[in-house]
Write an enzyme that holds these catalytic residues in place. Sequence first.
Site, PDB file in Angstrom:
ATOM      1  N   GLY A  18      17.053 -33.429  15.525  1.00  0.00           N
ATOM      2  CA  GLY A  18      16.125 -33.369  16.588  1.00  0.00           C
ATOM      3  C   GLY A  18      16.166 -33.424  17.446  1.00  0.00           C
ATOM      4  O   GLY A  18      13.832 -32.640  18.886  1.00  0.00           O
ATOM      5  N   SER A  42      16.505 -32.741  21.020  1.00  0.00           N
ATOM      6  CA  SER A  42      15.630 -32.256  22.312  1.00  0.00           C
ATOM      7  C   SER A  42      14.844 -31.195  22.113  1.00  0.00           C
ATOM      8  O   SER A  42      14.634 -30.928  22.456  1.00  0.00           O
ATOM      9  CB  SER A  42      16.986 -31.396  22.734  1.00  0.00           C
ATOM     10  OG  SER A  42      18.236 -30.823  22.287  1.00  0.00           O
ATOM     11  N   ASP A  52      10.470 -30.170  21.503  1.00  0.00           N
ATOM     12  CA  ASP A  52       9.362 -30.424  21.057  1.00  0.00           C
ATOM     13  C   ASP A  52       8.742 -31.662  20.899  1.00  0.00           C
ATOM     14  O   ASP A  52       8.506 -32.350  21.579  1.00  0.00           O
ATOM     15  CB  ASP A  52       8.646 -29.357  21.239  1.00  0.00           C
ATOM     16  CG  ASP A  52       8.161 -28.980  22.571  1.00  0.00           C
ATOM     17  OD1 ASP A  52       9.474 -28.419  23.460  1.00  0.00           O
ATOM     18  OD2 ASP A  52       7.121 -28.167  22.865  1.00  0.00           O
ATOM     19  N   HIS A  61      -4.984 -31.409   8.023  1.00  0.00           N
ATOM     20  CA  HIS A  61      -5.287 -32.692   8.906  1.00  0.00           C
ATOM     21  C   HIS A  61      -6.661 -32.564   8.678  1.00  0.00           C
ATOM     22  O   HIS A  61      -6.940 -33.270   7.895  1.00  0.00           O
ATOM     23  CB  HIS A  61      -5.639 -32.202  10.474  1.00  0.00           C
ATOM     24  CG  HIS A  61      -4.308 -31.835  10.913  1.00  0.00           C
ATOM     25  ND1 HIS A  61      -2.707 -32.854  10.520  1.00  0.00           N
ATOM     26  CD2 HIS A  61      -3.886 -31.296  11.203  1.00  0.00           C
ATOM     27  CE1 HIS A  61      -2.185 -32.222  10.946  1.00  0.00           C
ATOM     28  NE2 HIS A  61      -1.994 -31.686  12.108  1.00  0.00           N
ATOM     29  N   ARG A 118     -19.526 -34.413  10.381  1.00  0.00           N
ATOM     30  CA  ARG A 118     -21.107 -34.781  10.350  1.00  0.00           C
ATOM     31  C   ARG A 118     -21.092 -34.186   8.838  1.00  0.00           C
ATOM     32  O   ARG A 118     -21.569 -33.385   8.073  1.00  0.00           O
ATOM     33  CB  ARG A 118     -21.532 -33.335  11.120  1.00  0.00           C
ATOM     34  CG  ARG A 118     -21.661 -33.010  12.596  1.00  0.00           C
ATOM     35  CD  ARG A 118     -21.763 -31.977  13.159  1.00  0.00           C
ATOM     36  NE  ARG A 118     -22.923 -32.407  14.015  1.00  0.00           N
ATOM     37  CZ  ARG A 118     -23.909 -32.974  15.252  1.00  0.00           C
ATOM     38  NH1 ARG A 118     -22.261 -32.982  15.749  1.00  0.00           N
ATOM     39  NH2 ARG A 118     -24.350 -33.564  15.378  1.00  0.00           N
ATOM     40  N   ASP A 157     -26.293 -44.859  18.735  1.00  0.00           N
ATOM     41  CA  ASP A 157     -24.825 -44.444  19.722  1.00  0.00           C
ATOM     42  C   ASP A 157     -23.969 -45.527  19.410  1.00  0.00           C
ATOM     43  O   ASP A 157     -23.799 -46.314  20.388  1.00  0.00           O
ATOM     44  CB  ASP A 157     -24.813 -43.954  20.577  1.00  0.00           C
ATOM     45  CG  ASP A 157     -23.570 -43.672  21.183  1.00  0.00           C
ATOM     46  OD1 ASP A 157     -22.585 -43.090  20.125  1.00  0.00           O
ATOM     47  OD2 ASP A 157     -24.100 -42.334  21.778  1.00  0.00           O
ATOM     48  N   SER A 167     -19.969 -45.503  21.358  1.00  0.00           N
ATOM     49  CA  SER A 167     -19.316 -44.496  22.091  1.00  0.00           C
ATOM     50  C   SER A 167     -17.602 -45.527  22.129  1.00  0.00           C
ATOM     51  O   SER A 167     -18.180 -47.048  22.384  1.00  0.00           O
ATOM     52  CB  SER A 167     -20.073 -44.090  22.978  1.00  0.00           C
ATOM     53  OG  SER A 167     -20.191 -43.195  22.189  1.00  0.00           O
TER      54      SER A 167
HETATM   55  C1  BG6 Z   1      -1.248 -29.748  15.254  1.00  0.00           C
HETATM   56  C2  BG6 Z   1      -0.776 -28.176  14.845  1.00  0.00           C
HETATM   57  O1  BG6 Z   1      -0.922 -30.171  13.997  1.00  0.00           O
HETATM   58  O2  BG6 Z   1      -1.958 -30.498  14.792  1.00  0.00           O
HETATM   59  C3  BG6 Z   1      -1.198 -27.878  16.178  1.00  0.00           C
HETATM   60  O3  BG6 Z   1       0.555 -27.666  14.652  1.00  0.00           O
HETATM   61  C4  BG6 Z   1      -2.686 -29.017  16.762  1.00  0.00           C
HETATM   62  O4  BG6 Z   1      -1.710 -26.396  16.354  1.00  0.00           O
HETATM   63  C5  BG6 Z   1      -2.547 -30.529  16.726  1.00  0.00           C
HETATM   64  O5  BG6 Z   1      -2.865 -28.515  17.687  1.00  0.00           O
HETATM   65  C6  BG6 Z   1      -3.847 -30.570  16.970  1.00  0.00           C
HETATM   66  O6  BG6 Z   1      -3.181 -32.034  17.477  1.00  0.00           O
HETATM   67  P1  BG6 Z   1      -4.220 -33.460  17.630  1.00  0.00           P
HETATM   68  O7  BG6 Z   1      -4.004 -34.500  17.507  1.00  0.00           O
HETATM   69  O8  BG6 Z   1      -4.554 -32.602  19.474  1.00  0.00           O
HETATM   70  O9  BG6 Z   1      -5.833 -32.796  17.144  1.00  0.00           O
END
Ligand code: BG6
Length: 480
Positions: free
Chosen positions: A12, A14, A16, A246, A342, A394, A396
């Site tokens: 795949g 080519s 995105d 995620h 959080r 904090d 950062s």
């Molecule tokens: C991808 C989703 O898994 O994660 C997208 O398909 C989403 O919709 C992206 O924009 C977000 O990833 P990140 O790393 O930018 O938080």
Amino acid sequence: PERGCLSIIVLGASGDLAKKKTFPALFNLYRQGFLQSNEVYIFGYARTKISDDELRDRIQGYLPHGKDGTEDVSNFLQLIKYVSGSYDDPEGFKALDKAISEHEISKQSMEGSSRRLFYLALPPSVYPQVCKMIKNYSMNKSDLGGWTRIVVEKPFGRDLASAEELSSQIGELFEEPQIYRIDHYLGKELVQNLLVLRFANRFFLPLWNRDNIANVQIVFREDFGTEGRGGYFDQYGIIRDIIQNHLLQVLCLVAMEKPVSLKPEHIRDEKVKVLQSVLPIKDEEVVLGQYEGYKDDPTVPDNSNTPTFATAILHIHNERWEGVPFILKAGKALNSRKAEIRVQFKDVPGDIFKCQKQGRNEFVIRLQPSEAIYMKLTVKQPGLEMSTAHSELDLSYRQRYQGVVIPEAYERLILDTIKGDQQHFVRRDELKAAWEIFTPLLHRIDNGKLKSLPYKPGSRGPAEADQLLERAGYVQTHGY
Ligand code: BG6
């Protein structure tokens, strides 16, 4: 480290994902010396009939500073070769095998074996046939040993049944240690830090439980919509796109028990236990939303009920977490781009300062943007008065780790696949348990039993979601 020829095959090539994530990550690894020119070769495979140079041209602009055409960039591009073929044609995969073998033969003087990493930057619908082709025609067959590994991207199915079907189709062809299911959130710096924060700090050990924690929020916001991806997105929706994978992975790392050791199987065993302890999700603990204008995308049907926003409360039925709501929230086209965890603590009993209205103690881990870890706490307001204020401790990253480059998630994960470390990849039983949690809810949404409420792009999402949080006992704190 293992030595020997390494062939990385991007199927795949080519598309995105390959252009935006896979090749840039490979380039970063190359630049840092993790991919040695004398061992590595990268093969792009796709249907389009183009030359090696045409593929290189297409990729170049996506590489960090690629357009500058530095020496690194041109040396990296020279490592890439292109083979065209379809995804179900033995001839294509035989040609690919031939190209890989030629590379291996040219490096035969090297010690070691042949390693073949197949990265499927493809839609899951073609995974089974592509895996079959690889298995039949393009596997490593070297007598010197080595391996063949497969990297796959989500979505792994649409629900429990389809995910299980996909898993068994791939499972018939490859062993679990050969299969790397990517969830790129597991490659993020602060997600990887969770294990250390939780289990290497005495502070947290006695507090990390239902006696002290009031609720946990895991939040993902994006300030843009589904531009250009409406067709894909509409088939999946925000729960399948973000929450089921995620956010649920993050939940596992926040909630799991201490693993026996850092071995990948020990860690994944604990994650599976958390998932298996999640109770069925109740409709009244879910708010769905769809931003106004989502359906203007011509690839989205006019009557779509697909959520672009969702808040769902999960309950973990075990000794540590009984009664603590885990609030998972994700949305597109909201007022900001942010992902954070959080952890909100309970009120101090018998508050003599009457400071509770100012806010509770919170421990916040900001995954992005600007990685940070901070604690919200009550302190004395400096001055003559004995009054209190809510403030922060904090850390950062930008300040504390100036000049330290935080690796991209994909970079880290690809390196793990080369090393053979599966800790940050989703195991088959983990995937199944994750689908078990969300499938009944997803079916109710697909059947139209639960409706998505409209919300304005650039807003916080439907007001009902904030009301749900309040009902779950979340106390809004101000500042940060
Ligand atoms: C991808 C989703 O898994 O994660 C997208 O398909 C989403 O919709 C992206 O924009 C977000 O990833 P990140 O790393 O930018 O938080």
